[in-house]
Design a protein around this motif. Sequence first.
Motif, short mmCIF file in Angstrom:
data_model
loop_
_atom_site.label_atom_id
_atom_site.label_comp_id
_atom_site.label_asym_id
_atom_site.label_seq_id
_atom_site.Cartn_x
_atom_site.Cartn_y
_atom_site.Cartn_z
N ASN A 130 2.14 -11.88 -2.77
CA ASN A 130 3.28 -11.00 -2.60
C ASN A 130 3.07 -10.18 -1.33
O ASN A 130 2.46 -9.11 -1.36
N LYS B 93 5.16 -8.55 0.41
CA LYS B 93 5.89 -7.28 0.41
C LYS B 93 5.03 -6.17 -0.17
O LYS B 93 4.96 -5.06 0.38
N CYS B 94 4.35 -6.46 -1.28
CA CYS B 94 3.48 -5.46 -1.90
C CYS B 94 2.31 -5.10 -0.99
O CYS B 94 1.93 -3.93 -0.89
N ILE C 144 3.50 -2.79 1.72
CA ILE C 144 3.73 -1.44 1.19
C ILE C 144 2.41 -0.70 1.01
O ILE C 144 2.29 0.48 1.34
N VAL C 145 1.40 -1.42 0.51
CA VAL C 145 0.07 -0.81 0.34
C VAL C 145 -0.50 -0.39 1.69
O VAL C 145 -1.04 0.72 1.85
N CYS D 72 -8.96 -1.84 -3.80
CA CYS D 72 -8.19 -3.05 -4.11
C CYS D 72 -9.07 -4.29 -4.02
O CYS D 72 -8.97 -5.20 -4.87
N ASN E 124 -6.05 -12.71 -0.27
CA ASN E 124 -5.88 -11.29 -0.56
C ASN E 124 -7.04 -10.47 0.00
O ASN E 124 -6.84 -9.41 0.60
#
Length: 256
Positions: free
Chosen positions: A5, A7-8, A11-12, A33, A97
Amino acid sequence: MKQINYKCILIVFLLTFLGTFCKEQASTTLIVCIFHQILFKFNLRTKMINCTKRWIYRFKCYIDSQLTSPKQVSHCKLSTHKMVPGQLKSASTFYKNIFYLSIGFVTISCLRFAIMNNKLPSFNRLDNPARILASPYRQLNYAYIWTYNCWLLLNPFNLSCDWSSSSIQLITSLLDPKNVITLATFIFTLLLLLQSDTVSWMGLGFMMITFLPASNIFFPLGFVIAERVLYLPSMGFSIIIARGFVLLYSSIKSKR
């Protein structure tokens, strides 16, 4: 396979970047994270506990080998486990990630450092008296300050808006009682790690990682105690307390 994702992630990154203008500690949320990804992907808690048990077992075998003949301790050979084929392939999203979070952390840290004219702030040596002490007293004082910060999280009643440099007496002797308090805190933390579940590990990791910039490990600070550096660690501490209440309630309920 679950898709990333983006988008997430963006944002983070944005929230973390904005947070660094309030406090540099905000950049450590990306490390949190990463820790979360590793903890739940590889079941880090179980592996570290098993690793600790293996080292204890090896130490026991070494002691046995010194007291008895080597033939009598042949049972000390440890089995090895091979990686299951296809594990890396199925974890491609996980590694992406980790890569993006790492790049984000390095980028935000470099930008924050550039805003500071590529140099650390200078402080008066008396602002943090422990930094002028020789080893091991400097490290002992730093360790006690970590312990004192833990106490402030556990018992936040003796607070101050401005802690002076003499608010905590320096440790200048190995026989100082403060060293016993520090040792007891470290032992308690180790026992907590061995007995806790994954959620508690997440809370403890959150608390430790976000406190690292204020730990005097990477660079000396210009203060002794500053409660503002406990804002983010208090979130991890809250996770531990909440999880403890859940486990306590479950234990009481199961006994009824």
